[in-house]
Design a protein around this motif. Structure first.
Motif, PDB file in Angstrom:
ATOM      1  N   LEU A   1      -3.469   3.724   4.922  1.00 21.94           N
ATOM      2  CA  LEU A   1      -2.943   2.784   3.927  1.00 21.94           C
ATOM      3  C   LEU A   1      -3.932   2.728   2.767  1.00 21.94           C
ATOM      4  O   LEU A   1      -5.145   2.649   2.995  1.00 21.94           O
ATOM      5  CB  LEU A   1      -2.798   1.385   4.529  1.00 21.94           C
ATOM      6  N   GLN A   2      -3.421   2.752   1.530  1.00 20.51           N
ATOM      7  CA  GLN A   2      -4.297   2.670   0.360  1.00 20.51           C
ATOM      8  C   GLN A   2      -3.683   1.725  -0.669  1.00 20.51           C
ATOM      9  O   GLN A   2      -2.502   1.823  -0.982  1.00 20.51           O
ATOM     10  CB  GLN A   2      -4.514   4.035  -0.281  1.00 20.51           C
ATOM     11  N   TRP A   3      -4.517   0.832  -1.171  1.00 20.28           N
ATOM     12  CA  TRP A   3      -4.117  -0.094  -2.219  1.00 20.28           C
ATOM     13  C   TRP A   3      -4.804   0.310  -3.514  1.00 20.28           C
ATOM     14  O   TRP A   3      -6.036   0.324  -3.585  1.00 20.28           O
ATOM     15  CB  TRP A   3      -4.511  -1.522  -1.852  1.00 20.28           C
ATOM     16  N   ASP A   4      -4.025   0.632  -4.535  1.00 15.30           N
ATOM     17  CA  ASP A   4      -4.573   0.945  -5.854  1.00 15.30           C
ATOM     18  C   ASP A   4      -4.834  -0.369  -6.597  1.00 15.30           C
ATOM     19  O   ASP A   4      -4.203  -1.395  -6.312  1.00 15.30           O
ATOM     20  CB  ASP A   4      -3.605   1.801  -6.662  1.00 15.30           C
TER      21      ASP A   4
ATOM     22  N   PRO B   1       0.810  -1.226   0.000  1.00 14.07           N
ATOM     23  CA  PRO B   1       0.000   0.000   0.000  1.00 14.07           C
ATOM     24  C   PRO B   1       0.841   1.273   0.000  1.00 14.07           C
ATOM     25  O   PRO B   1       2.002   1.268   0.412  1.00 14.07           O
ATOM     26  CB  PRO B   1      -0.781  -0.105   1.303  1.00 14.07           C
ATOM     27  N   SER B   2       0.235   2.360  -0.456  1.00 15.22           N
ATOM     28  CA  SER B   2       0.832   3.666  -0.207  1.00 15.22           C
ATOM     29  C   SER B   2       0.504   4.017   1.247  1.00 15.22           C
ATOM     30  O   SER B   2      -0.533   3.633   1.772  1.00 15.22           O
ATOM     31  CB  SER B   2       0.289   4.721  -1.169  1.00 15.22           C
ATOM     32  N   ILE B   3       1.405   4.721   1.898  1.00 16.47           N
ATOM     33  CA  ILE B   3       1.269   5.001   3.323  1.00 16.47           C
ATOM     34  C   ILE B   3       1.261   6.510   3.535  1.00 16.47           C
ATOM     35  O   ILE B   3       2.101   7.227   2.991  1.00 16.47           O
ATOM     36  CB  ILE B   3       2.428   4.372   4.125  1.00 16.47           C
ATOM     37  N   SER B   4       0.291   6.984   4.316  1.00 19.49           N
ATOM     38  CA  SER B   4       0.223   8.385   4.721  1.00 19.49           C
ATOM     39  C   SER B   4       0.260   8.426   6.244  1.00 19.49           C
ATOM     40  O   SER B   4      -0.316   7.562   6.902  1.00 19.49           O
ATOM     41  CB  SER B   4      -1.078   9.031   4.240  1.00 19.49           C
ATOM     42  N   ALA B   5       0.927   9.420   6.787  1.00 18.73           N
ATOM     43  CA  ALA B   5       0.994   9.549   8.237  1.00 18.73           C
ATOM     44  C   ALA B   5       1.021  11.028   8.604  1.00 18.73           C
ATOM     45  O   ALA B   5       1.478  11.865   7.827  1.00 18.73           O
ATOM     46  CB  ALA B   5       2.235   8.851   8.785  1.00 18.73           C
TER      47      ALA B   5
ATOM     48  N   VAL C   1     -10.005  -4.998  -8.623  1.00 21.38           N
ATOM     49  CA  VAL C   1     -10.340  -4.656 -10.008  1.00 21.38           C
ATOM     50  C   VAL C   1      -9.496  -3.452 -10.405  1.00 21.38           C
ATOM     51  O   VAL C   1      -9.319  -2.527  -9.606  1.00 21.38           O
ATOM     52  CB  VAL C   1     -11.845  -4.321 -10.160  1.00 21.38           C
ATOM     53  N   LYS C   2      -9.006  -3.429 -11.648  1.00 24.88           N
ATOM     54  CA  LYS C   2      -8.192  -2.303 -12.115  1.00 24.88           C
ATOM     55  C   LYS C   2      -8.976  -0.995 -11.966  1.00 24.88           C
ATOM     56  O   LYS C   2     -10.166  -0.947 -12.259  1.00 24.88           O
ATOM     57  CB  LYS C   2      -7.805  -2.519 -13.574  1.00 24.88           C
ATOM     58  N   ALA C   3      -8.321   0.044 -11.495  1.00 29.04           N
ATOM     59  CA  ALA C   3      -8.839   1.402 -11.289  1.00 29.04           C
ATOM     60  C   ALA C   3      -9.608   1.575  -9.978  1.00 29.04           C
ATOM     61  O   ALA C   3      -9.926   2.693  -9.598  1.00 29.04           O
ATOM     62  CB  ALA C   3      -9.691   1.880 -12.447  1.00 29.04           C
ATOM     63  N   ASN C   4      -9.914   0.491  -9.260  1.00 28.25           N
ATOM     64  CA  ASN C   4     -10.548   0.618  -7.950  1.00 28.25           C
ATOM     65  C   ASN C   4      -9.468   0.763  -6.884  1.00 28.25           C
ATOM     66  O   ASN C   4      -8.307   0.452  -7.114  1.00 28.25           O
ATOM     67  CB  ASN C   4     -11.413  -0.598  -7.648  1.00 28.25           C
ATOM     68  N   ALA C   5      -9.849   1.229  -5.706  1.00 34.16           N
ATOM     69  CA  ALA C   5      -8.896   1.391  -4.612  1.00 34.16           C
ATOM     70  C   ALA C   5      -9.563   1.023  -3.296  1.00 34.16           C
ATOM     71  O   ALA C   5     -10.771   1.214  -3.115  1.00 34.16           O
ATOM     72  CB  ALA C   5      -8.385   2.831  -4.552  1.00 34.16           C
ATOM     73  N   ALA C   6      -8.768   0.492  -2.374  1.00 34.54           N
ATOM     74  CA  ALA C   6      -9.242   0.169  -1.031  1.00 34.54           C
ATOM     75  C   ALA C   6      -8.290   0.804  -0.033  1.00 34.54           C
ATOM     76  O   ALA C   6      -7.102   0.997  -0.322  1.00 34.54           O
ATOM     77  CB  ALA C   6      -9.291  -1.340  -0.831  1.00 34.54           C
ATOM     78  N   GLY C   7      -8.824   1.139   1.129  1.00 36.15           N
ATOM     79  CA  GLY C   7      -7.948   1.747   2.117  1.00 36.15           C
ATOM     80  C   GLY C   7      -8.486   1.675   3.521  1.00 36.15           C
ATOM     81  O   GLY C   7      -9.663   1.375   3.747  1.00 36.15           O
ATOM     82  N   VAL C   8      -7.599   1.965   4.445  1.00 34.58           N
ATOM     83  CA  VAL C   8      -7.944   2.037   5.856  1.00 34.58           C
ATOM     84  C   VAL C   8      -7.115   3.163   6.468  1.00 34.58           C
ATOM     85  O   VAL C   8      -5.971   3.399   6.072  1.00 34.58           O
ATOM     86  CB  VAL C   8      -7.674   0.685   6.582  1.00 34.58           C
ATOM     87  N   ALA C   9      -7.715   3.877   7.389  1.00 40.15           N
ATOM     88  CA  ALA C   9      -7.009   4.930   8.125  1.00 40.15           C
ATOM     89  C   ALA C   9      -7.393   4.795   9.596  1.00 40.15           C
ATOM     90  O   ALA C   9      -8.530   4.449   9.920  1.00 40.15           O
ATOM     91  CB  ALA C   9      -7.393   6.311   7.607  1.00 40.15           C
ATOM     92  N   PHE C  10      -6.446   5.051  10.467  1.00 41.13           N
ATOM     93  CA  PHE C  10      -6.731   4.992  11.895  1.00 41.13           C
ATOM     94  C   PHE C  10      -5.880   6.015  12.617  1.00 41.13           C
ATOM     95  O   PHE C  10      -4.851   6.462  12.116  1.00 41.13           O
ATOM     96  CB  PHE C  10      -6.504   3.584  12.458  1.00 41.13           C
ATOM     97  N   GLY C  11      -6.355   6.412  13.779  1.00 44.35           N
ATOM     98  CA  GLY C  11      -5.620   7.384  14.570  1.00 44.35           C
ATOM     99  C   GLY C  11      -6.499   8.033  15.617  1.00 44.35           C
ATOM    100  O   GLY C  11      -7.576   7.537  15.939  1.00 44.35           O
ATOM    101  N   GLN C  12      -6.016   9.153  16.125  1.00 39.04           N
ATOM    102  CA  GLN C  12      -6.745   9.895  17.136  1.00 39.04           C
ATOM    103  C   GLN C  12      -6.940  11.326  16.650  1.00 39.04           C
ATOM    104  O   GLN C  12      -5.965  11.984  16.278  1.00 39.04           O
ATOM    105  CB  GLN C  12      -5.992   9.899  18.463  1.00 39.04           C
TER     106      GLN C  12
END
Length: 134
Positions: free
Chosen positions: A48-51, A7-11, A55-66
């Motif tokens: 976290l995001q998965w491109d 996944p790509s990661i953002s923080a 299916v091609k062109a769809n994306a899934a992701g999860v984010a967590f925090g406070q």
């Protein structure tokens, strides 16, 4: 960077220090611990995001925090430690239309900022976002 199985990661992290609250500026640790108001707040998140997920062109992701929160004095400190998590799956219906169902969960969300009448809630919610590009 495009992601496939990794996944790509953002923080992010935020901190806010308040040095003077309505003329009250404690100078010792004991005064800070006894204060009724928040002297600082902080927040953090990881996403976290998965491109091309499933299916091609769809994306899934999860984010967590406070979200922005302050440490509360005394017995209510557990209510002042909120936590959020969000899951989404973006469906690219056409070149110009995407549909994104999202679920989110929050715990210990405080509505009173540490006040004596504060309450906290925990819950699950959802939303469906549709994006049109012209």
């Amino acid at each position: 960077i495009k992601s496939d199985w990794f996944p790509s990661i953002s923080a992010g992290y935020g901190y806010n220090f308040v040095s003077n609250m309505n003329g009250y500026s404690p100078t010792s640790a004991s005064l800070i611990a006894d204060s009724k108001g928040a002297l600082s707040s902080k927040s953090w998140m990881v996403g976290l995001q998965w491109d091309n997920a499933f299916v091609k062109a769809n994306a899934a992701g999860v984010a967590f925090g406070q979200p922005s929160y302050a440490t509360c004095p005394g017995a209510q400190s557990a209510q002042c430690q909120p936590f959020l998590v969000e899951w989404f799956y973006r469906i690219q219906a056409t070149d110009n239309i995407s549909i994104t169902p999202t679920l989110f969960y929050g715990s210990s969300i405080n509505n009173g900022g540490g006040a004596s009448n504060a309450s906290a809630y925990t819950g699950l919610g959802g939303v469906i976002q549709t994006t049109f590009k012209f």
